[in-house]
Structure formats: structure tokens, C-alpha cells
Design a protein around this motif. Sequence first.
Motif, PDB file in Angstrom:
ATOM      1  N   SER A 154       0.680  -1.191  -0.173  1.00 24.62           N
ATOM      2  CA  SER A 154       0.181  -0.031  -0.033  1.00 24.62           C
ATOM      3  C   SER A 154       1.022   1.225   0.337  1.00 24.62           C
ATOM      4  CB  SER A 154      -1.191   0.293   0.863  1.00 24.62           C
ATOM      5  OG  SER A 154      -1.801  -0.747   0.975  1.00 24.62           O
ATOM      6  N   VAL A 155       1.917   1.029  -0.554  1.00 23.46           N
ATOM      7  CA  VAL A 155       2.616   2.326  -0.873  1.00 23.46           C
ATOM      8  C   VAL A 155       2.042   3.661  -2.327  1.00 23.46           C
ATOM      9  CG1 VAL A 155       4.842   2.705  -1.472  1.00 23.46           C
ATOM     10  CG2 VAL A 155       4.562   1.475   0.181  1.00 23.46           C
ATOM     11  N   PRO A 156       2.139   4.488  -1.918  1.00 22.20           N
ATOM     12  CA  PRO A 156       1.875   5.065  -3.313  1.00 22.20           C
ATOM     13  C   PRO A 156       2.710   5.616  -3.618  1.00 22.20           C
ATOM     14  CG  PRO A 156       2.301   6.992  -1.090  1.00 22.20           C
ATOM     15  CD  PRO A 156       1.572   5.604  -0.621  1.00 22.20           C
ATOM     16  N   PHE A 157       3.210   5.550  -5.300  1.00 23.69           N
ATOM     17  CA  PHE A 157       4.152   5.528  -6.292  1.00 23.69           C
ATOM     18  C   PHE A 157       3.492   6.539  -7.092  1.00 23.69           C
ATOM     19  CE2 PHE A 157       0.999   1.742  -8.107  1.00 23.69           C
ATOM     20  CZ  PHE A 157       0.695   1.901  -9.472  1.00 23.69           C
ATOM     21  N   ILE A 158       4.392   7.551  -8.415  1.00 23.14           N
ATOM     22  CA  ILE A 158       4.126   7.805  -8.823  1.00 23.14           C
ATOM     23  C   ILE A 158       5.109   8.382  -9.914  1.00 23.14           C
ATOM     24  CG2 ILE A 158       4.834  10.753  -9.161  1.00 23.14           C
ATOM     25  CD1 ILE A 158       3.816  10.717  -6.825  1.00 23.14           C
ATOM     26  N   ALA A 159       4.859   7.986 -10.918  1.00 27.87           N
ATOM     27  CA  ALA A 159       5.916   7.706 -11.932  1.00 27.87           C
ATOM     28  C   ALA A 159       5.793   9.110 -12.745  1.00 27.87           C
ATOM     29  CB  ALA A 159       4.930   7.226 -13.748  1.00 27.87           C
TER      30      ALA A 159
ATOM     31  N   LEU B  82      10.070   7.080  -6.185  1.00 33.47           N
ATOM     32  CA  LEU B  82       8.808   6.683  -7.992  1.00 33.47           C
ATOM     33  C   LEU B  82       9.588   6.445  -8.315  1.00 33.47           C
ATOM     34  CD1 LEU B  82       8.175   9.864  -8.230  1.00 33.47           C
ATOM     35  CD2 LEU B  82      10.584  11.160  -8.535  1.00 33.47           C
ATOM     36  N   ILE B  83       8.521   6.276  -9.650  1.00 33.42           N
ATOM     37  CA  ILE B  83       8.823   5.457 -10.368  1.00 33.42           C
ATOM     38  C   ILE B  83       9.720   5.825 -11.671  1.00 33.42           C
ATOM     39  CG2 ILE B  83       8.548   3.130 -11.995  1.00 33.42           C
ATOM     40  CD1 ILE B  83       6.424   2.286 -10.136  1.00 33.42           C
ATOM     41  N   VAL B  84      11.081   6.226 -11.670  1.00 34.47           N
ATOM     42  CA  VAL B  84      11.710   6.693 -12.947  1.00 34.47           C
ATOM     43  C   VAL B  84      12.128   6.385 -14.012  1.00 34.47           C
ATOM     44  CG1 VAL B  84      13.713   8.100 -13.448  1.00 34.47           C
ATOM     45  CG2 VAL B  84      12.258   8.544 -11.319  1.00 34.47           C
ATOM     46  N   THR B  85      11.506   6.498 -14.860  1.00 31.05           N
ATOM     47  CA  THR B  85      12.036   5.606 -16.572  1.00 31.05           C
ATOM     48  C   THR B  85      12.543   6.518 -16.987  1.00 31.05           C
ATOM     49  OG1 THR B  85       9.908   7.290 -18.073  1.00 31.05           O
ATOM     50  CG2 THR B  85       8.902   4.812 -16.705  1.00 31.05           C
TER      51      THR B  85
END
Length: 492
Positions: free
Chosen positions: A72-77, A96-99
Motif C-alpha cells: 500500500s505504498v503510493p507511487f508516481i511515474a 518515484l518510478i523513474v523511466t
Amino acid sequence: MLTQEKQQRNWKPIIKQFEAVVGKNGVVQRREELITYECDGLTSYRQRPAVVVLPRTTEQVAQVVKICDRHSVPFIARGSGTGLSGGALPVEDCVLIVTSLMRQILKVDLENQQVVVQPGVINSWVTQTVSGAGFYYAPDPSSQIICSIGGNVAENSGGVHCLKYGVTTNHVLGLKLVLPDGSIVDVGGQIPEMPGYDLTGLFVGSEGTLGIATEITLRILKSAESICVLLADFTSIEAAGASVSDIISAGIIPGGMEIMDNLSINAVEDVVATNCYPRDATAILLVEIDGLAVEVAENKQRIAEICKNNGARNITIASDPEQRLKLWKGRKAAFAAAGHLSPDYYVQDGVIPRTQLPYVLGEIEALSQKYGYRIANVFHAGDGNLHPLILYDNSIPGELEKVEEVGGKILKLCVQVGGSISGEHGIGAEKRCYMPEMFTAADLETMQWVRQALNPKGLANPGKIFPTPRTCGEAAKALGEIAKKFEEVERF
């Protein structure tokens, strides 16, 4: 309480799981290194993420998202971080999911005029890859040499050449997506029209709230036989705006039409030194036309005549590629040049009907006089997409709040004349409080149903697009019971 739960989260085992997926070098956790990721191009708002993860494949993105879902961890691309609405702004205690390492051009299919890319591919790389074969990728944000395709998809980015050819959504055929629970799905395809719901259209512009695009199939276009750029300078910005309306009324649809005011002109010449933009002009109009050689030859004469009839002092016409590039160079550098005019600037992104240009620009000037801030106007005149840059000094206490007030008045003005609060920068964290200015409570509730269906736990980019009671007091009142209904979703 929620805050206490966040503070008690044990990150060590979660980070170990991330490292098992992407390796130790793919996880950023040192406090000083996380500073790099605490904001996007909207630098006024900052929040340091708890962890940054750097995947390289769709499967890695899916595994990382599954870990977030499990805990239940919020993530942001986040792509290149050039967004201007706070769409990639971290929230407290998030991943933070960095692409940016997903930079492969996976397939080039010239026969079917399409390419498949990973989200970290830079916008201008697409055209560079296919230009030798006589093709190009139409959407061209001013930041195209650094912005990524994944970010363009998230924000439905536009650019100076989108008047004729459309914004990002018009050039995305299909997407491979990682949904907020870690599922991998394919939407759209290799042909323009697919049966069933238009999930591709739904996802483009959803700002990371419905999942993460990991492969994008883009439409590319054949380069025109002939291209010509005209630069006309005027003694009034109203005359430049009238020329825009008259050109469209004449049945001519240019590839792009841009207006810059005197403040922007001089900023650009100070920095870029094109020596193309007359410093004493109140406004300049840049028009690019393309197509068959005979068509371009006729239209450039008609456009020149229209501009002269509206009081243009001088008209420069360029067909040579280098000269065309030189004329556009200043416009592409306008935002960067504004940084030399003031310690800080705040850019807005409203859209208005073309016929309202003179009135709205006059009202913006009135706001400039009332609040005492210089406002530089640079905008996509053909489709009425304004980009007023409000110049200020953030080191002065209270200045940001005043500038935000001015920006809010400009957005409300755009809506009042039949326009929109965003043309290409997205809503993000910055404009969510103004959504009720455009949409009814029922409209917003319908949008939330879509978000809940694909993002039921609210983990994917929480706090973006929609107003919440905690952040938008005025908007929350307008939303009433709807805001309460979705409060738990916003709180993860």
C-alpha cells in the motif's frame, strides 16, 4: 492516524524487494541524492520521495508496482521531469518510478508509418531516427530535446506544430501499460481504429493516475514536399491576433502559428541573439506552412497579404531549412530566455477561442498593471493556447502566493470566455483546485469513477488532477458530498 502509520513504515524490507528487481544501482535512497527528484519543472512545489526506483523493462516496472500494491505504498511515474504542472511532484512517503533508463526505440516500421518506443525516449530522438527516410514525429513541445515520450503521453503534450496535426493523443496508436495492481495490458494496436472502448485515448493525458506506459506505438508522418516559414512584425498584439483569425478564415491551416510579445522578443534576442526578431516590434507572428510546393507557394503569398492588410511592418519569408530553423530558434528558447528576465517565473497554460485573443490579452495586461508583475506572452496563437509567464522573485516572502492568485485569475478568465484551464501542460498538482471552474460536480464524479475502476486503492499518482478537501478549500465546497466520497481514495 494515517500520518503515524506512514512514519512507522519499515522501508528496509521494501527496498530489499526493489533491489531484487532492479539491482542496487537501480534504487536511490540516500537523502542527498533524492533532492534531484523532489520536483518537476514546476519548481515552486517540492516534496522529497522516500525512494526512487529506476527500472529498464516492462517486467521490472510491473514487479515494482506489485511491491507498492502489496505494501500500500503510493507511487508516481516520472520521465525527464520537464512537466510544468507538478504532475510528477512526489507525495509524502512515496516511491518515484523513474523511466529515464527506458530509452530504447524498439521497432521502426516505415511501411506502416509507426515506431515503438520505451517511455524514456526523448521526443526529438523519434524524428532523428526516421528523418533520413523522409519521416518525422509531429508533436514538438518546446522542451522536445529533453522531454520524454512517456511524459508527453501522460500530459497529452502539444507543441508549435500541433495546430494542423494535433497533440500527442492524435499520434499514439497503442500502449503497453502497467496498471496500478501490476497487471500488464495492451491497449490500441497497430491500426488507427480498434473495436471496443478507446482505452488508448482514455490513458493519454491521464497524468499517471491510471498506470504507467512502458511501450508506446507512435504514428510518424511523411515529410512535406515544401515547407516555408513567415515572420511578420506588428505595432500591436491585437493586429497579430487579427491576422491569425483571418488566415484561418481564409481556409489556410498552417502547421503552426505562434505569437510573441515585445517582452519575450527582447528576452530571446538577449539570450539567443537570432537577429531575426525586431526589438521594437510590439508583437511578432510566426507562421509555418507545409504541403505540395504549388500549395505552399500560393499560401505564403496569401498569408503575407493578410498580414500586410492587418498592419504588418515587415515580413520575412524563409524556405531554406537553416533559415527556417533560425526563425523558430527564438520561439523554442522563449521559456528559457524568460529566466534571464527575472529570478523566477510562473507559467500558465490556458486555452481560449481565437476570437477572444484581443480581449483576453487586454485583461492579462490589466492584471499585470494591477498586481505589479511583468507578464510575458508567448503562445500557440492558432489554437488559442496561451502561455503567459508571470515574472517575480520567489525570495520575497508572500510573492509566490500573489503570483498564484494572478495565475488563477487568468485560468478563470480562460474558462469564462469558453476556453480551458489547460492545453498541454496538464492539471497535475497545480491546477486541481480550478477543475470545478470547468466541470460540474457530476462531471468530476464521472471522472472519479474511471479512476476508481483502474486505480481502486488510489496508489497511482495520488493527489493529482482532482481537488481534495485538504488542499482546495474553495473547490472542496463546490464538490460537497462527492469530495467526501472519494476522500479515502485520496488518502491512499
